[in-house]
Design a protein around this motif. Structure first.
Motif, PDB file in Angstrom:
ATOM      1  N   SER A  98     -44.120  55.946  65.988  1.00 35.94           N
ATOM      2  CA  SER A  98     -44.061  55.244  64.711  1.00 35.94           C
ATOM      3  C   SER A  98     -43.909  53.755  64.955  1.00 35.94           C
ATOM      4  O   SER A  98     -43.430  53.327  66.008  1.00 35.94           O
ATOM      5  CB  SER A  98     -42.924  55.773  63.841  1.00 35.94           C
ATOM      6  OG  SER A  98     -41.681  55.490  64.455  1.00 35.94           O
ATOM      7  N   LEU A  99     -44.321  53.006  63.942  1.00 37.00           N
ATOM      8  CA  LEU A  99     -44.394  51.557  64.088  1.00 37.00           C
ATOM      9  C   LEU A  99     -44.264  50.934  62.711  1.00 37.00           C
ATOM     10  O   LEU A  99     -44.902  51.404  61.755  1.00 37.00           O
ATOM     11  CB  LEU A  99     -45.762  51.219  64.695  1.00 37.00           C
ATOM     12  CG  LEU A  99     -46.068  49.844  65.234  1.00 37.00           C
ATOM     13  CD1 LEU A  99     -45.052  49.434  66.275  1.00 37.00           C
ATOM     14  CD2 LEU A  99     -47.464  49.858  65.840  1.00 37.00           C
ATOM     15  N   VAL A 100     -43.436  49.911  62.608  1.00 34.89           N
ATOM     16  CA  VAL A 100     -43.300  49.167  61.354  1.00 34.89           C
ATOM     17  C   VAL A 100     -43.638  47.714  61.635  1.00 34.89           C
ATOM     18  O   VAL A 100     -43.062  47.110  62.547  1.00 34.89           O
ATOM     19  CB  VAL A 100     -41.871  49.277  60.781  1.00 34.89           C
ATOM     20  CG1 VAL A 100     -41.773  48.492  59.474  1.00 34.89           C
ATOM     21  CG2 VAL A 100     -41.491  50.728  60.567  1.00 34.89           C
ATOM     22  N   VAL A 101     -44.585  47.185  60.860  1.00 36.63           N
ATOM     23  CA  VAL A 101     -45.001  45.789  61.045  1.00 36.63           C
ATOM     24  C   VAL A 101     -45.080  45.127  59.678  1.00 36.63           C
ATOM     25  O   VAL A 101     -44.926  45.787  58.639  1.00 36.63           O
ATOM     26  CB  VAL A 101     -46.357  45.687  61.763  1.00 36.63           C
ATOM     27  CG1 VAL A 101     -46.293  46.348  63.133  1.00 36.63           C
ATOM     28  CG2 VAL A 101     -47.478  46.286  60.929  1.00 36.63           C
ATOM     29  N   HIS A 102     -45.322  43.826  59.665  1.00 41.63           N
ATOM     30  CA  HIS A 102     -45.523  43.098  58.425  1.00 41.63           C
ATOM     31  C   HIS A 102     -46.983  42.716  58.277  1.00 41.63           C
ATOM     32  O   HIS A 102     -47.713  42.589  59.282  1.00 41.63           O
ATOM     33  CB  HIS A 102     -44.639  41.853  58.374  1.00 41.63           C
ATOM     34  CG  HIS A 102     -43.192  42.180  58.165  1.00 41.63           C
ATOM     35  ND1 HIS A 102     -42.321  42.368  59.215  1.00 41.63           N
ATOM     36  CD2 HIS A 102     -42.471  42.379  57.029  1.00 41.63           C
ATOM     37  CE1 HIS A 102     -41.119  42.660  58.740  1.00 41.63           C
ATOM     38  NE2 HIS A 102     -41.180  42.677  57.417  1.00 41.63           N
ATOM     39  N   GLU A 103     -47.386  42.557  57.041  1.00 39.68           N
ATOM     40  CA  GLU A 103     -48.770  42.181  56.771  1.00 39.68           C
ATOM     41  C   GLU A 103     -49.159  40.967  57.608  1.00 39.68           C
ATOM     42  O   GLU A 103     -48.387  40.016  57.741  1.00 39.68           O
ATOM     43  CB  GLU A 103     -48.953  41.835  55.285  1.00 39.68           C
ATOM     44  CG  GLU A 103     -49.223  43.026  54.418  1.00 39.68           C
ATOM     45  CD  GLU A 103     -49.661  42.629  53.005  1.00 39.68           C
ATOM     46  OE1 GLU A 103     -49.034  41.731  52.421  1.00 39.68           O
ATOM     47  OE2 GLU A 103     -50.632  43.218  52.511  1.00 39.68           O
ATOM     48  N   GLY A 104     -50.357  41.024  58.151  1.00 42.62           N
ATOM     49  CA  GLY A 104     -50.846  39.925  58.969  1.00 42.62           C
ATOM     50  C   GLY A 104     -50.646  40.138  60.464  1.00 42.62           C
ATOM     51  O   GLY A 104     -51.313  39.483  61.276  1.00 42.62           O
ATOM     52  N   ASP A 105     -49.745  41.052  60.811  1.00 40.67           N
ATOM     53  CA  ASP A 105     -49.523  41.323  62.237  1.00 40.67           C
ATOM     54  C   ASP A 105     -50.728  42.042  62.834  1.00 40.67           C
ATOM     55  O   ASP A 105     -51.533  42.645  62.122  1.00 40.67           O
ATOM     56  CB  ASP A 105     -48.285  42.196  62.425  1.00 40.67           C
ATOM     57  CG  ASP A 105     -47.001  41.445  62.155  1.00 40.67           C
ATOM     58  OD1 ASP A 105     -45.941  42.113  62.061  1.00 40.67           O
ATOM     59  OD2 ASP A 105     -47.049  40.200  62.040  1.00 40.67           O
ATOM     60  N   THR A 106     -50.806  41.998  64.158  1.00 35.98           N
ATOM     61  CA  THR A 106     -51.793  42.776  64.899  1.00 35.98           C
ATOM     62  C   THR A 106     -51.075  43.914  65.611  1.00 35.98           C
ATOM     63  O   THR A 106     -49.998  43.709  66.176  1.00 35.98           O
ATOM     64  CB  THR A 106     -52.517  41.894  65.935  1.00 35.98           C
ATOM     65  OG1 THR A 106     -53.318  40.929  65.253  1.00 35.98           O
ATOM     66  CG2 THR A 106     -53.426  42.738  66.831  1.00 35.98           C
ATOM     67  N   VAL A 107     -51.641  45.102  65.556  1.00 33.91           N
ATOM     68  CA  VAL A 107     -51.017  46.265  66.197  1.00 33.91           C
ATOM     69  C   VAL A 107     -51.982  46.898  67.178  1.00 33.91           C
ATOM     70  O   VAL A 107     -53.203  46.841  67.014  1.00 33.91           O
ATOM     71  CB  VAL A 107     -50.557  47.322  65.169  1.00 33.91           C
ATOM     72  CG1 VAL A 107     -49.518  46.746  64.228  1.00 33.91           C
ATOM     73  CG2 VAL A 107     -51.723  47.890  64.406  1.00 33.91           C
ATOM     74  N   THR A 108     -51.408  47.525  68.189  1.00 27.76           N
ATOM     75  CA  THR A 108     -52.180  48.268  69.176  1.00 27.76           C
ATOM     76  C   THR A 108     -51.581  49.655  69.307  1.00 27.76           C
ATOM     77  O   THR A 108     -50.399  49.802  69.614  1.00 27.76           O
ATOM     78  CB  THR A 108     -52.166  47.577  70.553  1.00 27.76           C
ATOM     79  OG1 THR A 108     -52.767  46.284  70.435  1.00 27.76           O
ATOM     80  CG2 THR A 108     -52.948  48.398  71.567  1.00 27.76           C
ATOM     81  N   LEU A 109     -52.403  50.654  69.065  1.00 29.96           N
ATOM     82  CA  LEU A 109     -51.980  52.041  69.188  1.00 29.96           C
ATOM     83  C   LEU A 109     -52.614  52.619  70.449  1.00 29.96           C
ATOM     84  O   LEU A 109     -53.766  52.326  70.764  1.00 29.96           O
ATOM     85  CB  LEU A 109     -52.430  52.848  67.959  1.00 29.96           C
ATOM     86  CG  LEU A 109     -52.078  52.252  66.597  1.00 29.96           C
ATOM     87  CD1 LEU A 109     -52.523  53.197  65.496  1.00 29.96           C
ATOM     88  CD2 LEU A 109     -50.612  51.938  66.490  1.00 29.96           C
ATOM     89  N   ASN A 110     -51.846  53.470  71.133  1.00 31.56           N
ATOM     90  CA  ASN A 110     -52.281  53.993  72.418  1.00 31.56           C
ATOM     91  C   ASN A 110     -52.512  55.496  72.373  1.00 31.56           C
ATOM     92  O   ASN A 110     -51.818  56.224  71.667  1.00 31.56           O
ATOM     93  CB  ASN A 110     -51.231  53.702  73.483  1.00 31.56           C
ATOM     94  CG  ASN A 110     -50.981  52.227  73.648  1.00 31.56           C
ATOM     95  OD1 ASN A 110     -51.774  51.511  74.239  1.00 31.56           O
ATOM     96  ND2 ASN A 110     -49.873  51.742  73.094  1.00 31.56           N
ATOM     97  N   CYS A 111     -53.465  55.921  73.181  1.00 29.47           N
ATOM     98  CA  CYS A 111     -53.762  57.343  73.313  1.00 29.47           C
ATOM     99  C   CYS A 111     -54.129  57.616  74.762  1.00 29.47           C
ATOM    100  O   CYS A 111     -55.011  56.954  75.308  1.00 29.47           O
ATOM    101  CB  CYS A 111     -54.918  57.725  72.389  1.00 29.47           C
ATOM    102  SG  CYS A 111     -55.451  59.447  72.550  1.00 29.47           S
ATOM    103  N   SER A 112     -53.438  58.563  75.375  1.00 29.38           N
ATOM    104  CA  SER A 112     -53.794  58.962  76.740  1.00 29.38           C
ATOM    105  C   SER A 112     -54.091  60.450  76.752  1.00 29.38           C
ATOM    106  O   SER A 112     -53.589  61.194  75.907  1.00 29.38           O
ATOM    107  CB  SER A 112     -52.668  58.628  77.723  1.00 29.38           C
ATOM    108  OG  SER A 112     -51.504  59.360  77.406  1.00 29.38           O
TER     109      SER A 112
END
Lengths: 114, 112
Positions: free
Chosen positions: B10-24
Motif C-alpha cells: 500500500s502507498l499513500v501519496v499526494h496529488e502531483g507526486d510520482t509513484v513507482t510500483l514494483n512487480c517481481s
C-alpha cells in the motif's frame, strides 16, 4: 457488446447450501476463467476453460465445479457452501492467439456464507 | 512454485507526486506480464509487456519489463485522485491455456 456479464451481483448463503454463479460473454472468446478475490489479496484462479466442453482446475478448485457447454456460458457451481468461500468472484474471458493473455473481466459477484 | 510478488502493498501519496510500483516474478514458461487497475469493481487492463514489447506508455502511466531481473515497474506521474485504486500485476504463461497468476496488488491512495 455487453462484454462479460455475471449474475447475481450479491448473494448470501447459509452453510451447506449450494448455488450457481452465472457468467456469459458475447465477444466470441474461446478462453474463460473463474477467479476469487479475498480482501487484500490478488486473484486466485479457480477453474478455466479453453473451449466448449474443455475445463481444467486452477490454483484453488476445491469446493467448486464448472461446465462449458457453449462458447458463451461458463457457470461456476458451489456445492455445500462453507464460510471459507466468502469472497468476490470474477469471471473473465480472453480471445486467444497472440494477445490471448489479455483477459476481460465481469463486474463480479460478492458472496457471503454464514 | 510459480509466484508473483508486488511491492509496496500500500502507498499513500499526494496529488502531483510520482509513484513507482514494483512487480517481481518467478515462473516457468514466462510469456507476458500484465498490469490491471481495479477500482472497487472489475480489474481493467492497462498494459501487456512481452519479450517483443518491454516498454509501454499511455499518458501519465508507463511500464517497463526487465526480463533479466524478472521484474517490472509501473510508473504514474503527476498523480490524481482518480488514480486511487488497487494495481494488480499478473504473469501469463506460454502454452495453450492463457492462464494468469496475479500478485497481491498494491493499493494506491492519492490525497488531494
Amino acid at each position: 457488446n455487453a462484454g462479460v456479464t455475471q449474475t447475481p451481483k450479491f448473494r448470501i448463503l447459509k452453510i451447506g447450501q449450494s448455488m450457481t454463479l452465472q457468467c456469459t460473454q458475447d465477444m466470441n472468446h474461446n478462453y474463460m476463467y473463474w477467479y476469487r478475490q479475498d480482501p487484500g489479496m490478488g486473484l486466485k484462479l479457480i477453474y478455466y476453460s479453453v473451449g466448449a466442453g474443455i475445463t481444467d482446475k486452477g490454483e484453488v478448485p476445491n469446493g467448486y465445479n464448472v461446465s462449458r457447454s457453449t462458447t458463451e456460458d461458463f457457470p461456476l457451481r458451489l456445492e455445500l457452501a462453507a464460510p471459507s468461500q466468502t469472497s468476490v468472484y470474477f469471471c473473465a474471458s480472453s480471445y486467444g492467439g497472440v494477445s490471448y493473455n489479455e483477459q476481460f473481466f465481469g463486474p463480479g459477484t460478492r458472496l457471503t456464507v454464514l | 512454485e510459480d509466484k508473483v510478488v508486488q511491492s509496496p502493498l500500500s502507498l499513500v501519496v499526494h496529488e502531483g507526486d510520482t509513484v513507482t510500483l514494483n512487480c517481481s516474478y518467478e515462473v516457468t514458461n514466462f510469456r507476458s506480464l500484465l498490469w490491471y487497475k481495479q477500482e472497487k469493481k472489475a480489474p481493467t487492463f492497462l498494459f501487456m509487456l512481452t519479450s517483443s514489447g518491454i516498454e509501454k506508455k499511455s499518458g501519465r502511466l508507463s511500464s517497463i519489463l526487465d526480463k533479466k531481473e524478472l521484474s517490472s515497474i509501473l510508473n504514474i506521474t503527476a498523480t490524481q485522485t482518480g488514480d486511487s485504486a488497487i494495481y494488480l500485476c499478473a504473469v501469463g504463461f506460454s502454452g495453450n491455456t492463457g492462464k494468469l497468476i496475479f500478485g497481491q496488488g498494491t493499493t494506491l491512495q492519492v490525497k488531494p
